[in-house]
Design an enzyme around this catalytic site. Structure first.
Site, PDB file in Angstrom:
ATOM      1  N   GLN A 202     -37.540 -54.923 -14.288  1.00  0.00           N
ATOM      2  CA  GLN A 202     -36.399 -55.590 -14.950  1.00  0.00           C
ATOM      3  C   GLN A 202     -35.423 -56.169 -13.941  1.00  0.00           C
ATOM      4  OE1 GLN A 202     -36.244 -56.119 -18.161  1.00  0.00           O
ATOM      5  NE2 GLN A 202     -37.922 -54.791 -18.789  1.00  0.00           N
ATOM      6  N   CYS A 363     -39.940 -47.163 -24.394  1.00  0.00           N
ATOM      7  CA  CYS A 363     -40.709 -46.391 -23.391  1.00  0.00           C
ATOM      8  C   CYS A 363     -39.799 -45.557 -22.496  1.00  0.00           C
ATOM      9  CB  CYS A 363     -41.604 -47.292 -22.536  1.00  0.00           C
ATOM     10  SG  CYS A 363     -42.889 -48.090 -23.480  1.00  0.00           S
TER      11      CYS A 363
HETATM   12  N1  PMP Z   1     -40.883 -50.479 -15.892  1.00  0.00           N
HETATM   13  C1  PMP Z   1     -39.925 -51.099 -16.582  1.00  0.00           C
HETATM   14  C2  PMP Z   1     -38.510 -50.922 -16.180  1.00  0.00           C
HETATM   15  C3  PMP Z   1     -40.264 -51.918 -17.654  1.00  0.00           C
HETATM   16  O1  PMP Z   1     -39.306 -52.531 -18.349  1.00  0.00           O
HETATM   17  C4  PMP Z   1     -41.622 -52.087 -17.994  1.00  0.00           C
HETATM   18  C5  PMP Z   1     -42.023 -52.939 -19.178  1.00  0.00           C
HETATM   19  N2  PMP Z   1     -41.291 -52.695 -20.333  1.00  0.00           N
HETATM   20  C6  PMP Z   1     -42.585 -51.432 -17.226  1.00  0.00           C
HETATM   21  C7  PMP Z   1     -42.172 -50.640 -16.194  1.00  0.00           C
HETATM   22  C8  PMP Z   1     -44.034 -51.580 -17.516  1.00  0.00           C
HETATM   23  O2  PMP Z   1     -44.425 -52.880 -17.254  1.00  0.00           O
HETATM   24  P1  PMP Z   1     -45.899 -53.379 -17.644  1.00  0.00           P
HETATM   25  O3  PMP Z   1     -46.126 -52.940 -19.041  1.00  0.00           O
HETATM   26  O4  PMP Z   1     -45.821 -54.859 -17.496  1.00  0.00           O
HETATM   27  O5  PMP Z   1     -46.841 -52.746 -16.676  1.00  0.00           O
END
Ligand code: PMP
Length: 405
Positions: A202, A363
């Site tokens: 982010q 998440c």
């Molecule tokens: N870390 C952060 C801070 C995120 O916002 C995200 C995606 N929401 C992820 C990790 C995971 O990224 P990706 O699903 O593209 O691997």
């Protein structure tokens, strides 16, 4: 300098209608929209030079290899990595972090060693560390936060010890928007001889990231959050540590020589890139970072700061709204809850108006437990969003509230 109208024109989807209404896309934290130049680059690859890369003697393979490796160079420049070999293409942030957890962990974590993460981590910067700490009998420690959603740095200092082998923290929180004091975190860890990984998923969409200036040992991010394709991202790592780590996966491209008795591994970055990669993804991501640089990261940051300030000022006036994440330094992420109402219901009603926000735990379930809430409503802004769209969000919320209350 591009005007806002020109920028919006660059993104075909921003003209879309959703449920008969003009799309208001405020879910950029989950994934960002793609400019036409990226979409065109993907098309061109498949139309004109689709071919597998590396080792090909034929023309198309050479064109594709050059395009893919040029994209790596663009990403090197984007984060100011000192060496090209330190830029590893991955599937995204999640895979980048898993590579470090698994490979650094297998080599360097022993019984009783410690890894430090924080209370505001995304699951992808929690679970890989739990898995490897379990396997290696290492201990996972968590930096606590305050009610504004800021790390308690004094507690962090207390957690650091000679046993700390690695600190893995989020650069900017996807749920709270908090911009963490990562330089201080890195300096303190290095004083104890620990390495630092930053989850930059982010951060790269919003601020200039310079890995040399930060001094981090590893930096992970995803292409799809910076206006590139899904399924591709980057792991930056200092070569001294990457060279020292065992490979992540075995297969084609990551080898120098294979016999049934013994295999030797390829040099960086290929050692961590087993199998046919996401070629078109890498190429598209290169075009995406070119585009961001053309718009200007400073301009992006400035526009988003203005949007966040405007949206924050407006939203606090909506009855019953409580902002989750009120750190002093924030990126353009606005999470909130509304007294007595479930985020899911609000999100569903906003959707009826063509307004796309994210609802749920983002998440970050441990963070939801900390704030004792089931989830939040999150509006996350990109530089192509407008104040008029913020106004639509606010009036949409008021309409939803009058229906639900
Ligand atoms: N870390 C952060 C801070 C995120 O916002 C995200 C995606 N929401 C992820 C990790 C995971 O990224 P990706 O699903 O593209 O691997």
């Amino acid at each position: 300098m591009k005007t806002l109208a020109e920028i919006r024109n660059d993104f075909p989807i921003l003209n879309a209608k959703v449920r008969g209404k003009e799309l208001v896309y405020l879910d950029n934290g989950a994934t960002a929209q793609k400019p036409a130049v990226v979409i065109d680059a993907i098309n061109t690859y498949y139309k004109d030079y689709n071919s597998n890369i590396h080792r090909g003697v034929h023309h198309l393979s050479q064109v594709a290899t050059t395009a893919y490796e040029n994209a790596r160079e663009k990403l090197r420049g984007f984060i100011n990595s000192p060496k090209l070999e330190e830029v590893i293409f991955t599937k995204g942030t999640t895979e980048s972090i898993n590579i470090v957890a698994s490979c650094f962990g297998r080599k360097s974590l022993n019984k009783g060693d410690e890894v430090i993460i924080s209370a505001m981590e995304h699951h992808s910067n929690i679970v890989p560390w739990q898995m490897i700490c379990d396997e290696r009998e290492a201990v996972l420690k968590v930096i606590p936060i305050n009610n504004n959603g800021e790390l308690l740095m004094d507690e962090y200092k207390k957690l650091l010890s000679d046993k700390t082998k690695l600190v893995a923290v989020i650069h900017i929180s996807n749920t709270l928007g908090t911009i963490n004091p990562v330089k201080e975190i890195i300096d303190l860890a290095h004083q104890k001889g620990a390495l630092v990984l930053l989850d930059g998923a982010q951060a790269v969409p919003h601020i200039k990231v310079d890995v040399q200036d930060l001094g981090c040992d590893f930096y992970a991010f995803s292409g799809h959050k910076i206006f590139g394709p899904t399924g591709v991202g980057v792991l930056y790592g200092k070569s001294e540590y990457l060279n020292d780590m065992p490979p992540y996966q075995g297969g084609g491209d990551m080898i120098k020589e294979v016999t049934f008795e013994k295999t030797t591994y390829n040099c960086l970055p290929h050692k961590f890139e087993a199998g046919t990669p996401n070629i078109v993804g890498g190429i598209g991501l290169g075009v995406a970072v070119d585009y961001m640089q053309e718009v200007g990261i400073d301009l992006i940051h400035k526009r988003e700061e203005e949007l966040l300030a405007y949206a924050t000022e407006k939203i606090v006036k909506v009855e019953g709204v409580r902002i989750i994440g009120e750190a002093e330094r924030k990126a353009s992420v606005l999470s909130f809850v509304i007294d007595g109402l479930h985020p899911f219901d609000i999100g569903t009603l906003l959707d009826q108006l063509g307004i796309a926000v994210r609802t749920g735990h983002h998440c970050t379930q441990p963070l939801m437990s900390f704030f004792e809430i089931p989830g939040t409503i999150r509006a996350s802004f990109a530089f192509y969003n407008t104040k008029e769209e913020v106004d639509k969000l606010i009036s949409g919320l008021e309409r939803a509230l009058s229906m639900l209350r």
